[in-house]
Design a protein around this motif. Structure first.
Motif, PDB file in Angstrom:
ATOM      1  N   LEU A  98      50.922  45.163  43.738  1.00 20.68           N
ATOM      2  CA  LEU A  98      50.132  45.247  44.969  1.00 20.68           C
ATOM      3  C   LEU A  98      49.991  43.906  45.694  1.00 20.68           C
ATOM      4  O   LEU A  98      49.397  43.843  46.766  1.00 20.68           O
ATOM      5  CB  LEU A  98      48.742  45.806  44.652  1.00 20.68           C
ATOM      6  CG  LEU A  98      48.707  47.249  44.138  1.00 20.68           C
ATOM      7  CD1 LEU A  98      47.288  47.652  43.763  1.00 20.68           C
ATOM      8  CD2 LEU A  98      49.303  48.212  45.148  1.00 20.68           C
ATOM      9  N   GLY A  99      50.524  42.824  45.108  1.00 21.66           N
ATOM     10  CA  GLY A  99      50.446  41.512  45.760  1.00 21.66           C
ATOM     11  C   GLY A  99      49.049  40.925  45.759  1.00 21.66           C
ATOM     12  O   GLY A  99      48.660  40.215  46.687  1.00 21.66           O
ATOM     13  N   ILE A 100      48.292  41.206  44.701  1.00 18.79           N
ATOM     14  CA  ILE A 100      46.913  40.735  44.599  1.00 18.79           C
ATOM     15  C   ILE A 100      46.871  39.441  43.805  1.00 18.79           C
ATOM     16  O   ILE A 100      47.505  39.327  42.755  1.00 18.79           O
ATOM     17  CB  ILE A 100      46.033  41.814  43.928  1.00 18.79           C
ATOM     18  CG1 ILE A 100      45.972  43.051  44.823  1.00 18.79           C
ATOM     19  CG2 ILE A 100      44.635  41.271  43.623  1.00 18.79           C
ATOM     20  CD1 ILE A 100      45.331  44.256  44.175  1.00 18.79           C
ATOM     21  N   VAL A 101      46.126  38.465  44.302  1.00 21.39           N
ATOM     22  CA  VAL A 101      45.912  37.199  43.596  1.00 21.39           C
ATOM     23  C   VAL A 101      44.555  37.286  42.910  1.00 21.39           C
ATOM     24  O   VAL A 101      43.564  37.694  43.530  1.00 21.39           O
ATOM     25  CB  VAL A 101      45.939  36.005  44.579  1.00 21.39           C
ATOM     26  CG1 VAL A 101      45.597  34.710  43.873  1.00 21.39           C
ATOM     27  CG2 VAL A 101      47.294  35.920  45.265  1.00 21.39           C
ATOM     28  N   ALA A 102      44.515  36.906  41.621  1.00 25.50           N
ATOM     29  CA  ALA A 102      43.273  37.015  40.859  1.00 25.50           C
ATOM     30  C   ALA A 102      42.877  35.667  40.263  1.00 25.50           C
ATOM     31  O   ALA A 102      43.726  34.876  39.866  1.00 25.50           O
ATOM     32  CB  ALA A 102      43.442  38.033  39.734  1.00 25.50           C
ATOM     33  N   ASP A 103      41.579  35.431  40.216  1.00 23.35           N
ATOM     34  CA  ASP A 103      40.983  34.276  39.547  1.00 23.35           C
ATOM     35  C   ASP A 103      39.936  34.860  38.601  1.00 23.35           C
ATOM     36  O   ASP A 103      38.903  35.363  39.046  1.00 23.35           O
ATOM     37  CB  ASP A 103      40.344  33.344  40.576  1.00 23.35           C
ATOM     38  CG  ASP A 103      39.669  32.132  39.962  1.00 23.35           C
ATOM     39  OD1 ASP A 103      39.725  31.960  38.729  1.00 23.35           O
ATOM     40  OD2 ASP A 103      39.064  31.351  40.721  1.00 23.35           O
ATOM     41  N   LEU A 104      40.208  34.832  37.292  1.00 18.80           N
ATOM     42  CA  LEU A 104      39.393  35.510  36.296  1.00 18.80           C
ATOM     43  C   LEU A 104      38.796  34.481  35.341  1.00 18.80           C
ATOM     44  O   LEU A 104      39.519  33.647  34.801  1.00 18.80           O
ATOM     45  CB  LEU A 104      40.249  36.499  35.496  1.00 18.80           C
ATOM     46  CG  LEU A 104      41.237  37.352  36.299  1.00 18.80           C
ATOM     47  CD1 LEU A 104      42.162  38.135  35.377  1.00 18.80           C
ATOM     48  CD2 LEU A 104      40.501  38.272  37.243  1.00 18.80           C
ATOM     49  N   ALA A 105      37.471  34.541  35.125  1.00 16.02           N
ATOM     50  CA  ALA A 105      36.852  33.556  34.237  1.00 16.02           C
ATOM     51  C   ALA A 105      35.496  34.032  33.740  1.00 16.02           C
ATOM     52  O   ALA A 105      34.858  34.895  34.351  1.00 16.02           O
ATOM     53  CB  ALA A 105      36.687  32.220  34.958  1.00 16.02           C
ATOM     54  N   ASN A 106      35.069  33.438  32.633  1.00 16.15           N
ATOM     55  CA  ASN A 106      33.735  33.657  32.081  1.00 16.15           C
ATOM     56  C   ASN A 106      32.871  32.442  32.409  1.00 16.15           C
ATOM     57  O   ASN A 106      33.353  31.311  32.371  1.00 16.15           O
ATOM     58  CB  ASN A 106      33.797  33.845  30.566  1.00 16.15           C
ATOM     59  CG  ASN A 106      34.604  35.056  30.185  1.00 16.15           C
ATOM     60  OD1 ASN A 106      34.609  36.062  30.881  1.00 16.15           O
ATOM     61  ND2 ASN A 106      35.316  34.974  29.070  1.00 16.15           N
ATOM     62  N   TYR A 107      31.597  32.693  32.704  1.00 19.87           N
ATOM     63  CA  TYR A 107      30.678  31.632  33.085  1.00 19.87           C
ATOM     64  C   TYR A 107      29.381  31.748  32.300  1.00 19.87           C
ATOM     65  O   TYR A 107      28.987  32.844  31.892  1.00 19.87           O
ATOM     66  CB  TYR A 107      30.326  31.721  34.581  1.00 19.87           C
ATOM     67  CG  TYR A 107      31.481  31.484  35.510  1.00 19.87           C
ATOM     68  CD1 TYR A 107      31.672  30.249  36.105  1.00 19.87           C
ATOM     69  CD2 TYR A 107      32.379  32.506  35.801  1.00 19.87           C
ATOM     70  CE1 TYR A 107      32.734  30.035  36.973  1.00 19.87           C
ATOM     71  CE2 TYR A 107      33.443  32.303  36.670  1.00 19.87           C
ATOM     72  CZ  TYR A 107      33.621  31.062  37.250  1.00 19.87           C
ATOM     73  OH  TYR A 107      34.668  30.858  38.108  1.00 19.87           O
TER      74      TYR A 107
END
Length: 119
Positions: A98-107
Motif C-alpha cells: 500500500l506504500g505506507i511508511v511506518a514509525d513504530l516504537a514503545n515509550y
C-alpha cells in the motif's frame, strides 16, 4: 541518556503512519480490527486510533496503546504474533503493497516531567 522504565509503569506503544489516500480504507479497516482485538488483552489501559485533521505533520494516522506494564505488552505482542500467523496476515507485506511508511516504537513516561507514576 534516560534510564529504562521499571516494569511497574505503563508502557506506550505509539505507531505513526504516512498513509496515501488510496490506501486509507484498507489500512484503516485492518487497524480498527486489530485495535478492537487489543481491547481484549489483559493490561490494555488505553487504545486510541487517531487520524490527522489539521497541521503540517507527515504522519496522518497515529495509534497509541497504553499497557499496564512491560509484561502486559510482551504478552500482547506474543499473542498478536500468534494471531497474525494463524490468520496468515503479514503487516510488512501490507505496508509495502500500500506504500505506507511506518514509525513504530514503545515509550515510557519521561522521568523529567515531575509526575509520579500511576498506582
Amino acid at each position: 541518556m534516560m534510564q529504562a522504565q521499571p516494569d511497574s509503569r505503563s508502557v506506550y506503544r505509539i505507531d505513526k503512519f504516512i498513509v496515501p489516500p488510496p490506501a486509507r480504507d484498507e489500512f484503516m479497516a485492518k487497524v480498527l480490527e486489530t485495535h478492537e482485538w487489543l481491547w481484549t488483552m489483559e493490561g490494555c489501559l488505553q487504545n486510541l486510533v487517531l487520524e490527522q485533521v489539521s497541521g503540517t505533520g507527515r504522519y496522518n494516522v497515529v495509534t497509541v496503546v497504553e499497557w499496564a506494564d512491560a509484561a502486559s505488552l510482551e504478552k500482547a505482542t506474543a499473542a498478536m504474533l500468534h494471531k497474525r500467523e494463524r490468520d496468515g496476515f503479514d503487516p510488512r507485506e501490507m505496508l509495502a503493497r500500500l506504500g505506507i511508511v511506518a514509525d513504530l516504537a514503545n515509550y515510557g513516561t519521561c522521568a523529567m516531567t515531575g509526575h509520579s507514576p500511576g498506582p
